[in-house]
Write an enzyme that holds these catalytic residues in place. Structure first.
Site, PDB file in Angstrom:
ATOM      1  N   ASP A 174       0.855  -1.168   0.000  1.00  0.00           N
ATOM      2  CA  ASP A 174       0.000   0.000   0.000  1.00  0.00           C
ATOM      3  C   ASP A 174       0.905   1.236   0.000  1.00  0.00           C
ATOM      4  OD1 ASP A 174      -2.502   1.401   0.207  1.00  0.00           O
ATOM      5  OD2 ASP A 174      -2.029   1.770   2.300  1.00  0.00           O
TER       6      ASP A 174
ATOM      7  N   ASP B 223      -0.170   5.158   0.819  1.00  0.00           N
ATOM      8  CA  ASP B 223      -0.367   6.167   1.851  1.00  0.00           C
ATOM      9  C   ASP B 223      -0.405   5.505   3.222  1.00  0.00           C
ATOM     10  OD1 ASP B 223      -0.859   8.601   3.081  1.00  0.00           O
ATOM     11  OD2 ASP B 223      -2.320   9.211   1.608  1.00  0.00           O
TER      12      ASP B 223
ATOM     13  N   ASP C   9      -1.275  -0.591   6.110  1.00  0.00           N
ATOM     14  CA  ASP C   9      -1.514   0.041   7.405  1.00  0.00           C
ATOM     15  C   ASP C   9      -2.979   0.022   7.799  1.00  0.00           C
ATOM     16  OD1 ASP C   9      -2.149   1.992   5.339  1.00  0.00           O
ATOM     17  OD2 ASP C   9      -2.339   3.442   6.965  1.00  0.00           O
TER      18      ASP C   9
END
Length: 343
Positions: free
Chosen positions: A27, A29, A226
Site C-alpha cells: 500500500d 499512503d 496500514d
C-alpha cells in the site's frame, strides 16, 4: 509459505520476509509515504529489499492518478519505480468492466485521468454524459474539485438500468490537511439517488487481488499495509499473508480488537520489518510469550508482564486478545497493558 489459517496469534518467520516472499504488494499512503513525503525508513528499507531480489509492487485504491504519475512521485521520493510496478483500483475496475462488455464499448467515466487511462487500456471508450450512449457507468475518485453535476450524470445513467461499477468504496481519503471524503462517499451519493448497488473492484475485494497477481506474476506474495479493513482484509480474502506496519491509520488498540479477517500474519513498526524475521509467540497455558514479555487475561482486562522490545509485547498481547475473543470473551480492557509498552 502461508499462515492464512492461523488467526490465533501473529506468526513467526525464521528468515527475513524479503527472502521468504518473492513479491511485496505495498500500500502507499501510510506505508511508503504520508502527506506526499516518504515515511521514515521507507526508502532505505525498500532499497534493501529490492537489492535482495524482492519484487516491489505498489497497490493503491486511489483511482485518480495514472501509474505513470504514481511511479514518478515514488521515484522523486527516492523509491525508483516504473509504471508497471503500480497497480491501481482503476485498472482493476477497468478489467472488471471489460470482462462484461465488448471491446470498444462506451463507458460513462465519473472520475479522473487515472480511470480514463485504465479504461482505454482495456479497449473501452470513456464518455462524459449519460446521453453519449454509454453501456455502463464507472466511478473512481476524481479529486476534490469534482462537481455535483458528475454525480447527476452517473445517477441518470444508473436509473436507466445501466451496469454500475466502482473502483473502490473507501469513504475517506487522507490528505495534507486531514481526512477528506473518498470515492465511497461519492458512490453513496449515487446509491441514495438510484437505490442501485455497484460492482466494486478495489481492496479488500477479490478483483483487486486478481489484478495485482496478474500484473506482477507473484508466486509467494505478501501484502504490506496500514489499514485493517482494506489491506489486511484484502490479503485475507486473497488467501495470502500480510504485514501490518504501524506507520498509518491503525493503532495498537484497534489491532487487539481486530476480528479474524482483519488480523495480519505479522506486525512491525515500519518497513524495516521486511528485512527481518518475525519472532515466535509461544502459548503457555493461558498466557502468551514473545521475547521478554508475557501477556494474559486477568478478569476483564489484558495484563502484560516482563520487559524488552515493546513490539514483542504487542505481539504477545495480540495473541492473548485474539485467543480470548475466539473463546467468546470480548471487550477486554487493554489500556493499562498498552500504556506499559509506550509504543
Amino acid at each position: 509459505m502461508s499462515h492464512q489459517q492461523d488467526r490465533v496469534r501473529p506468526s513467526a518467520s525464521a528468515t527475513a520476509l524479503n527472502e521468504a516472499y518473492d513479491t511485496a504488494l505495498l500500500d502507499l499512503d501510510g506505508v511508503v509515504y504520508a502527506g506526499g513525503e516518504a515515511i521514515v525508513h521507507a526508502v532505505d528499507s525498500l532499497a534493501a529489499a529490492r537489492a535482495g531480489g524482492m519484487h516491489l509492487a505498489y497497490v493503491t485504491n486511489n483511482a485518480l492518478r495514472t501509474p505513470d504519475a504514481v511511479a514518478e512521485h515514488l521515484t522523486e521520493l527516492g523509491v525508483p519505480a516504473e509504471p508497471s510496478d503500480v497497480i491501481t483500483s482503476a485498472q482493476a475496475v477497468a478489467r472488471l468492466v471489460a470482462d462484461q462488455l465488448p471491446s470498444g464499448a462506451r463507458v460513462l467515466a465519473i472520475g479522473g485521468e487515472g480511470l480514463r487511462v485504465a479504461l482505454r487500456e482495456r479497449g473501452l471508450e470513456p464518455v462524459e454524459s449519460a446521453d453519449d450512449d454509454p453501456a455502463a457507468v464507472v466511478q473512481g475518485y476524481g479529486g476534490p474539485d469534482m462537481t455535483w453535476g458528475r454525480f447527476a450524470e452517473a445517477s441518470y445513467a444508473v436509473r436507466r438500468g445501466l451496469p454500475w461499477f466502482a473502483s473502490n468504496t473507501d469513504l475517506t481519503i487522507p490528505g495534507a490537511r486531514g481526512i477528506a471524503p473518498g470515492n465511497g462517499a461519492a458512490v453513496e451519493v449515487v446509491r441514495i439517488a438510484t437505490g442501485a448497488e455497484p460492482q466494486v473492484a478495489g481492496k479488500p475485494l477479490p478483483p483487486m487481488h486478481r489484478e495485482t497477481v496478474l500484473r506482477t506474476g507473484a508466486q509467494r506474495p505478501i501484502v504490506v499495509g496500514d489499514r485493517l479493513d482494506t489491506d489486511i482484509e484484502g490479503a485475507f480474502n486473497g488467501g495470502v499473508d500480510s504485514l501490518l506496519v504501524l506507520t498509518g491509520v491503525t493503532d495498537a488498540a484497534q489491532l487487539l480488537a481486530a476480528p479474524p479477517e482483519h488480523r495480519p500474519t505479522y506486525v512491525d513498526r515500519d518497513l524495516r520489518g521486511l528485512l527481518t524475521g518475525q519472532p515466535e509467540v509461544t502459548p503457555d497455558m493461558d498466557a502468551y510469550r514473545c521475547g521478554g514479555w508475557t501477556a494474559l487475561v486477568r478478569g476483564d482486562a489484558l495484563a502484560l508482564e516482563g520487559e524488552g522490545d515493546a513490539l514483542d509485547g504487542l505481539r504477545a498481547l495480540c495473541a492473548a486478545a485474539w485467543a480470548f475473543a475466539g473463546a467468546g470473551v470480548c471487550g477486554l480492557d487493554a489500556g493499562k497493558a498498552l500504556a506499559s509498552l509506550q509504543l
